[in-house]
Scaffold this motif. Structure first.
Motif, PDB file in Angstrom:
ATOM      1  N   GLY A 160       0.688  -1.136   0.058  1.00  0.00           N
ATOM      2  CA  GLY A 160      -0.100  -0.107   0.109  1.00  0.00           C
ATOM      3  C   GLY A 160       0.978   1.219   0.105  1.00  0.00           C
ATOM      4  N   LEU A 161       2.110   1.224   0.030  1.00  0.00           N
ATOM      5  CA  LEU A 161       2.998   2.206   0.094  1.00  0.00           C
ATOM      6  C   LEU A 161       4.217   2.148  -0.856  1.00  0.00           C
ATOM      7  CD1 LEU A 161       3.083   2.300   4.157  1.00  0.00           C
ATOM      8  CD2 LEU A 161       1.817   4.030   2.587  1.00  0.00           C
TER       9      LEU A 161
ATOM     10  N   ILE B 159      -4.621  -8.116  15.655  1.00  0.00           N
ATOM     11  CA  ILE B 159      -4.246  -6.903  16.006  1.00  0.00           C
ATOM     12  C   ILE B 159      -5.259  -6.287  16.986  1.00  0.00           C
ATOM     13  CG2 ILE B 159      -3.603  -4.629  15.138  1.00  0.00           C
ATOM     14  CD1 ILE B 159      -2.691  -5.676  12.583  1.00  0.00           C
ATOM     15  N   LYS B 160      -5.194  -5.904  18.094  1.00  0.00           N
ATOM     16  CA  LYS B 160      -5.968  -5.522  19.045  1.00  0.00           C
ATOM     17  C   LYS B 160      -6.681  -4.407  18.596  1.00  0.00           C
ATOM     18  CE  LYS B 160      -4.510  -8.073  23.216  1.00  0.00           C
ATOM     19  NZ  LYS B 160      -3.896  -8.039  24.599  1.00  0.00           N
ATOM     20  N   LYS B 161      -7.905  -4.313  18.836  1.00  0.00           N
ATOM     21  CA  LYS B 161      -8.735  -2.964  18.576  1.00  0.00           C
ATOM     22  C   LYS B 161      -9.009  -2.682  16.901  1.00  0.00           C
ATOM     23  CE  LYS B 161      -7.232  -0.442  22.534  1.00  0.00           C
ATOM     24  NZ  LYS B 161      -6.465   0.801  22.921  1.00  0.00           N
TER      25      LYS B 161
ATOM     26  N   ALA C 212       4.403  -2.777  12.227  1.00  0.00           N
ATOM     27  CA  ALA C 212       4.836  -1.614  11.445  1.00  0.00           C
ATOM     28  C   ALA C 212       3.975  -1.091  10.480  1.00  0.00           C
ATOM     29  CB  ALA C 212       6.231  -1.966  10.966  1.00  0.00           C
ATOM     30  N   ALA C 213       3.360  -2.274   9.834  1.00  0.00           N
ATOM     31  CA  ALA C 213       2.659  -2.066   8.393  1.00  0.00           C
ATOM     32  C   ALA C 213       1.120  -1.386   9.114  1.00  0.00           C
ATOM     33  CB  ALA C 213       2.218  -3.170   7.608  1.00  0.00           C
ATOM     34  N   TYR C 214       0.796  -2.021  10.479  1.00  0.00           N
ATOM     35  CA  TYR C 214      -0.643  -1.274  11.014  1.00  0.00           C
ATOM     36  C   TYR C 214      -0.251   0.147  11.310  1.00  0.00           C
ATOM     37  CZ  TYR C 214      -3.558  -0.374  14.792  1.00  0.00           C
ATOM     38  OH  TYR C 214      -4.361   0.262  15.580  1.00  0.00           O
TER      39      TYR C 214
ATOM     40  N   SER D 298      -4.292  -1.890   5.886  1.00  0.00           N
ATOM     41  CA  SER D 298      -5.451  -2.760   6.288  1.00  0.00           C
ATOM     42  C   SER D 298      -5.053  -4.424   6.655  1.00  0.00           C
ATOM     43  CB  SER D 298      -6.398  -2.669   5.476  1.00  0.00           C
ATOM     44  OG  SER D 298      -6.160  -3.545   4.135  1.00  0.00           O
ATOM     45  N   LEU D 299      -5.874  -4.853   7.525  1.00  0.00           N
ATOM     46  CA  LEU D 299      -5.625  -6.313   7.849  1.00  0.00           C
ATOM     47  C   LEU D 299      -5.356  -7.094   6.387  1.00  0.00           C
ATOM     48  CD1 LEU D 299      -7.855  -7.179  11.015  1.00  0.00           C
ATOM     49  CD2 LEU D 299      -5.358  -7.366  10.667  1.00  0.00           C
ATOM     50  N   GLU D 300      -6.257  -6.852   5.527  1.00  0.00           N
ATOM     51  CA  GLU D 300      -6.266  -7.576   4.357  1.00  0.00           C
ATOM     52  C   GLU D 300      -5.056  -7.372   3.315  1.00  0.00           C
ATOM     53  OE1 GLU D 300     -10.233  -7.332   6.158  1.00  0.00           O
ATOM     54  OE2 GLU D 300      -8.712  -5.650   5.497  1.00  0.00           O
ATOM     55  N   LYS D 301      -4.627  -6.171   3.538  1.00  0.00           N
ATOM     56  CA  LYS D 301      -3.334  -5.857   2.898  1.00  0.00           C
ATOM     57  C   LYS D 301      -1.834  -6.313   3.228  1.00  0.00           C
ATOM     58  CE  LYS D 301      -4.442  -1.725   0.068  1.00  0.00           C
ATOM     59  NZ  LYS D 301      -4.157  -0.514  -0.356  1.00  0.00           N
TER      60      LYS D 301
END
Length: 517
Positions: free
Chosen positions: A192-193, A334-336, A361-363, A368-371
């Motif tokens: 995504g980046l 990933i909590k929350k 780090a990605a989060y 997103s979780l999917e990515k």
């Protein structure tokens, strides 16, 4: 001065001796320069190498490797060092000319003058590897000035891109796992980046400065920097260069113990990354590692903990883990945010830890979780770090030839253990750079190996004796342990004992400055 020298007689034979010795001294310099380059041009490290390799260095002719793993690279610095070394040699030989001429004048004998010239010239030729220490010391002030120029240029470029382009910098350090996490992060973040990663094990100020100055483009959104250190203070130096916004400590353990001396020194050094984060920076810790855990607990900045243990204390974790000889499946939490099932080609539970570091780090950077799951699926094994490589004879080869440590070695054996229906063969020179712990840790790993492998090929008869003793202590069949002197001998033995379907683990491949003849 010219008048004094003109009065000193110099016979043709003496002149020939000096010229020949000077010529061959230059040629003889290449091998020591190669070893000094492998030691990062650090005179102290080079002196330690000389102390540990007297048999290798005290030879009339050096035995050069035909295909060294890390060949001598004639970088600009190496060329400048060679030039300085030639100048030092020239001055020494001028002194020899003067001394032999004085002896000739005082004794009235060409023979004495010639003998003095011959003996002194031979000593200069023989001790080129020690004269190089002086040459490197004399070259250092200029190298420091050149390096500082590149460093300041790179530092200014990062600062400019952060201010004008909102560039984010991800800094990664640890005793082990940092290079794997770097490459894994590159793959996942690229979902995504726009990411700029650094190649191989580029983790020093000069290595990173080169990449920043020559390759970092304005359109990059994330720059990933691996931060390496062998002594306290070096992480600070690299962090001041790259100016990280996010810092990951992957793991801490007994590596480079001959330099750090204590685990506490390693903890303090790796924590320099967290200290150099801005007040709004984000610190990411491997909470499964006993030496990293207290660092996370004392951190006041925004902190994320990842792992597979103590789930209630973690922000990012994995469960429902299934590890096979082909890779792993696990549930990423990933909590929350939520959970998602992930699959990876990477071998071993320890690689799930590396994936969790990159996923955190990605989060933090907004994926997103999917990515994140998509990126995890695309991650390829890092070269020489538990990667499966093709074999022409039907064996399954696992390449884990990067510098090994007690934790990584055990992780590799855990991976090997998963190949339950196969005979298992290990080729290893053991572990180095563990300081006073080296003999003990190699003996312990020998005991673990005895419970996993069917055959062991140990490279380096003296160095691997602790492994041999550890294996035999556990009752391992001595006839299935082969001690050889080189990797070539090891592959010859392997060809004799291996069959199609066997699993062969290459664990640790020592650099040329550690090779045992």
């Amino acid at each position: 001065m010219e008048y004094i020298l003109s009065g000193l007689p110099m016979d043709a034979i003496n002149f020939v001796i000096i010229i020949v010795a000077l010529f061959y001294s230059y040629i003889r310099s290449n091998f020591p320069i190669h070893m000094l380059q492998l030691e990062g041009y650090d005179n102290n490290e080079y002196k330690t190498f000389l102390k540990n390799n007297k048999d290798k260095m005290n030879k009339l002719v050096y035995k050069m490797e035909k295909n060294p793993k890390t060949p001598l690279v004639w970088t600009d610095r190496a060329k400048r060092l060679l030039k300085k070394h030639k100048q030092v040699n020239f001055v020494i030989f001028v002194i020899i000319v003067i001394m032999s001429s004085i002896i000739h004048l005082r004794t009235g004998s060409l023979l004495f003058g010639g003998l003095a010239s011959l003996i002194l010239s031979f000593l200069v030729y023989f001790y080129q590897y020690r004269i190089l220490i002086l040459s490197n010391k004399l070259a250092k002030p200029k190298e420091d000035r050149i390096n500082m120029g590149f460093y300041k240029q790179a530092q200014a470029k990062i600062k400019k891109f952060k201010e004008e382009e909102n560039l984010k910098v991800l800094g990664i350090t640890g005793s082990f796992g940092k290079t794997s996490v770097k490459f894994i992060s590159d793959t996942i973040l690229s979902e995504g980046l726009r990411v700029k990663n650094t190649p191989s094990s580029f983790n020093t100020p000069m290595g990173l400065s080169k990449i920043i100055n020559n390759e970092l483009e304005r359109d990059r959104e994330v720059f990933i920097a691996e931060l390496g250190a062998k002594v306290p203070g070096e992480i600070h130096e690299v962090a001041e260069l790259v100016q990280p916004d996010i810092g990951i400590i992957t793991a801490i353990g007994p590596t480079h113990m001959h330099l750090f001396k204590t685990i506490e020194n390693i903890q303090k050094t790796k924590y320099e990354l967290i200290e150099d984060l801005p007040e709004d920076g984000i610190a990411i810790f491997n909470y499964d590692n006993d030496y990293v855990k207290p660092l996370a607990d004392k951190t006041k900045k925004k902190t994320y903990r990842y792992g597979i243990k103590d789930i209630e204390k973690l922000d990012v974790y994995a469960d429902k883990i299934e590890v096979t000889e082909n890779g792993s499946n696990f549930m990423l939490h990933i909590k929350k945010v939520g959970s998602i099932m992930c699959e990876t080609k990477l071998l071993g539970v320890h690689n799930i830890s590396n994936l969790l570091a990159a996923a955190t780090a990605a989060y933090v950077l907004g994926l997103s979780l999917e990515k994140i799951a998509s990126g995890i699926k695309k991650v390829e094994p890092v070269e020489h770090r538990l990667s499966l490589i093709p074999s022409s004879n039907g064996t399954i080869v696992i390449d884990d030839a990067f510098n090994s440590n007690p934790v990584g070695f055990r992780a590799a054996l855990d991976v090997l253990r998963e190949f339950k229906e196969h005979r298992k063969i290990i080729i290893t020179p053991g572990m180095v750079e563990l300081g006073d712990m080296e003999i003990t840790e190699n003996e312990k790993i020998g005991e673990v190996m005895a419970d996993v492998v069917d055959f062991a090929i140990l490279v380096g008869k003296k160095r691997t004796m602790p492994i041999y003793e550890g294996m035999t202590k556990k009752g391992f069949d001595k006839n299935k342990i082969y001690q050889v002197s080189s990797l070539n001998e090891a592959t010859t033995v392997l060809a004799q004992i291996s069959h199609a379907g066997d699993v062969v683990l290459f664990e640790n491949d020592l650099p040329d400055n550690y090779n045992e003849e």
